[in-house]
Scaffold this motif. Sequence first.
Motif, short mmCIF file in Angstrom:
data_model
loop_
_atom_site.label_atom_id
_atom_site.label_comp_id
_atom_site.label_asym_id
_atom_site.label_seq_id
_atom_site.Cartn_x
_atom_site.Cartn_y
_atom_site.Cartn_z
N GLY A 98 -8.14 10.52 -10.57
CA GLY A 98 -8.47 9.10 -10.67
C GLY A 98 -8.58 8.45 -9.31
N THR A 99 -9.07 7.21 -9.32
CA THR A 99 -9.22 6.48 -8.06
C THR A 99 -8.60 5.10 -8.17
OG1 THR A 99 -11.41 5.86 -8.85
CG2 THR A 99 -11.34 7.51 -7.12
N ILE A 100 -8.20 4.60 -7.01
CA ILE A 100 -7.71 3.23 -6.89
C ILE A 100 -8.57 2.58 -5.81
CG2 ILE A 100 -5.75 1.78 -6.29
CD1 ILE A 100 -3.95 4.14 -7.08
N ARG A 101 -9.22 1.48 -6.17
CA ARG A 101 -10.05 0.78 -5.18
C ARG A 101 -9.47 -0.60 -4.92
NH1 ARG A 101 -13.74 1.95 -8.90
NH2 ARG A 101 -14.74 3.98 -8.70
N LEU A 102 -9.53 -0.97 -3.66
CA LEU A 102 -9.14 -2.32 -3.27
C LEU A 102 -10.38 -2.99 -2.72
CD1 LEU A 102 -6.66 -4.22 -2.93
CD2 LEU A 102 -6.36 -3.27 -0.65
N ASP A 103 -10.74 -4.14 -3.27
CA ASP A 103 -12.00 -4.79 -2.89
C ASP A 103 -13.18 -3.82 -2.98
OD1 ASP A 103 -11.27 -7.39 -2.45
OD2 ASP A 103 -10.69 -7.03 -0.37
N GLY A 104 -13.16 -2.97 -3.99
CA GLY A 104 -14.28 -2.06 -4.20
C GLY A 104 -14.25 -0.80 -3.36
N LEU A 105 -13.28 -0.69 -2.44
CA LEU A 105 -13.26 0.49 -1.55
C LEU A 105 -12.18 1.46 -1.99
CD1 LEU A 105 -13.52 -1.25 1.94
CD2 LEU A 105 -15.32 -0.02 0.70
N PRO A 106 -12.57 2.73 -2.25
CA PRO A 106 -11.55 3.71 -2.61
C PRO A 106 -10.77 4.16 -1.37
CG PRO A 106 -13.70 4.74 -2.55
CD PRO A 106 -13.91 3.30 -2.22
N MET A 107 -9.50 4.47 -1.59
CA MET A 107 -8.67 4.86 -0.46
C MET A 107 -9.00 6.27 0.03
SD MET A 107 -4.86 4.18 0.25
CE MET A 107 -3.66 5.37 0.75
N GLU A 108 -9.43 7.15 -0.89
CA GLU A 108 -9.76 8.51 -0.48
C GLU A 108 -10.87 8.44 0.56
OE1 GLU A 108 -10.34 7.97 -4.19
OE2 GLU A 108 -8.16 7.85 -4.03
N GLY A 109 -10.75 9.24 1.57
CA GLY A 109 -11.80 9.30 2.56
C GLY A 109 -11.72 8.23 3.64
N ASP A 150 -10.16 6.51 7.01
CA ASP A 150 -9.41 7.02 8.16
C ASP A 150 -8.02 6.37 8.14
OD1 ASP A 150 -9.46 4.48 9.42
OD2 ASP A 150 -11.44 4.93 10.26
N SER A 151 -7.14 6.84 9.01
CA SER A 151 -5.74 6.43 8.87
C SER A 151 -5.55 4.94 9.17
CB SER A 151 -4.83 7.29 9.75
OG SER A 151 -5.21 7.14 11.10
N ALA A 152 -6.35 4.37 10.04
CA ALA A 152 -6.21 2.93 10.34
C ALA A 152 -6.57 2.10 9.11
CB ALA A 152 -7.10 2.55 11.52
N ALA A 153 -7.67 2.46 8.46
CA ALA A 153 -8.10 1.73 7.26
C ALA A 153 -7.08 1.92 6.14
CB ALA A 153 -9.47 2.23 6.81
N ARG A 154 -6.55 3.12 6.05
CA ARG A 154 -5.55 3.44 5.04
C ARG A 154 -4.29 2.59 5.22
NH1 ARG A 154 -4.20 8.56 2.10
NH2 ARG A 154 -6.37 9.17 2.09
N GLU A 155 -3.88 2.46 6.46
CA GLU A 155 -2.67 1.67 6.75
C GLU A 155 -2.89 0.20 6.38
OE1 GLU A 155 -0.07 1.59 10.01
OE2 GLU A 155 0.18 -0.47 9.27
N ARG A 176 -1.71 -4.18 2.23
CA ARG A 176 -2.13 -5.28 1.36
C ARG A 176 -1.54 -5.21 -0.04
NH1 ARG A 176 -8.41 -5.66 1.49
NH2 ARG A 176 -7.93 -7.36 0.06
N VAL A 177 -0.98 -4.07 -0.39
CA VAL A 177 -0.36 -3.92 -1.72
C VAL A 177 1.11 -3.55 -1.51
CG1 VAL A 177 -0.52 -2.81 -3.97
CG2 VAL A 177 -2.58 -3.07 -2.58
N GLN A 178 2.00 -4.45 -1.86
CA GLN A 178 3.42 -4.24 -1.60
C GLN A 178 4.22 -4.23 -2.90
OE1 GLN A 178 5.20 -3.72 1.37
NE2 GLN A 178 3.10 -3.26 2.00
N MET A 179 5.35 -3.54 -2.83
CA MET A 179 6.17 -3.40 -4.04
C MET A 179 7.52 -4.09 -3.87
SD MET A 179 6.30 -0.19 -6.34
CE MET A 179 7.61 0.26 -7.47
N VAL A 180 8.00 -4.71 -4.94
CA VAL A 180 9.37 -5.23 -4.99
C VAL A 180 10.09 -4.43 -6.07
CG1 VAL A 180 10.78 -7.23 -5.61
CG2 VAL A 180 8.74 -7.55 -4.20
N PHE A 181 11.25 -3.90 -5.72
CA PHE A 181 11.94 -2.97 -6.61
C PHE A 181 13.01 -3.67 -7.46
CE2 PHE A 181 10.32 -0.64 -3.04
CZ PHE A 181 9.78 0.49 -3.62
#
Length: 322
Positions: free
Chosen positions: A74-85, A87-92, A97-102
């Motif tokens: 499966g894929t997860i897209r943020l603003d239409g962009l998939p995370m796969e593929g 580079d590490s700067a874009a990934r970071e 932009r997506v944070q978790m509260v436990f």
Amino acid sequence: MTALLEVEGLSKRFTGRRSFADMLARRPAPVVRALEDVSLDIRRGETLGIVGESGCGKSTLARCLVHLHNADAGTIRLDGLPMEGMDSAAREKFSRRVQMVFQDPYGSLNPRMTVGQTLAEVLAVHRIVPPAQIAARVDELLDLVHLPRDAAARYPYEFSGGQRQRIGIARALAMQPDVIIADEPVSALDVSVQAQVVNLFLELQSRLGLTLVFITHDLRLVRHLTHRVAVMYLGRIVELGPTEQLFDAPRHPYTQALLRAVPQLTPGRRSDEAAVMGELPSPLNPPTGCAFHPRCPLAQARCSVERPEMREVGWPVACHFA
Ligand SMILES: Nc1ncnc2c1ncn2[C@@H]1O[C@H](COP(=O)(O)OP(=O)(O)OP(=O)(O)O)[C@@H](O)[C@H]1O
Ligand SMILES: [Mg+2]
């Protein structure tokens, strides 16, 4: 509202431990299907509730969304962009932009660091603000969650559960996220402070334009807080609709049963829902066809062989007879 976060066909399996009997019988290790082909759009600015019995995959979905788990498919897209593929700067940038509260704010805070150090570390490591502005930003974060500024000099153990959850929220906000995924953020708190923390989420959402994913067992909270609700059953979403309408006229027999159980729900007791409908089948060996069919009052022969696809019945519902 447009989709900010799009989930498509997400699946996640966990391989369990092989018992001695399994080894003797040369059986493979058991596999838990925690998520099965989950698709979901999370719209900008909305609060989306995720509900379902214990073990249905809510936390696994949350953890996939913040990449604490890698999904198997499966894929997860943020603003239409998939995370796969990426580079590490874009990934970071993406993961910021997506944070978790436990659920347990104590377990997720470093006990050896003051609150100020915890927040400053996030701001420095991720270069959210220049070093000279870190102290001022820590003050702002404490203001945002209504903690006194002198909280910065104190350690997590000096705070109550509700205050610690505010610290956890401040830490998530330090990253300047667009989306906060809150996994049972108030269920470990006293009932008297739950409402305060819930109201803080509501306030932050309107002040900061946050998108919120709120996972909880408490259906009354879901009704109060969310715009839409996703109902999960054994790793799948079975119904996804606008909160008020869904509570007024649930379409899926599972949602109907969950809602009927609401008056009996007491905080901290998780087995009540199950007691109403009989036991939840094991995710190690989910029923064929529609996974809900063994417990379903409407089930027909077809339900045990043919898995219902999501179809529009006012909103998406996975049931042959909804
Ligand atoms: N790290 C893991 N290793 C093995 N199995 C796991 C792991 N995490 C979750 N599971 C299994 O995956 C299934 C889904 O678990 P998950 O924690 O996502 O459920 P949940 O809906 O969050 O439940 P709860 O309401 O109790 O928090 C369960 O059967 C669980 O035992
Ligand atoms: Mg969970």
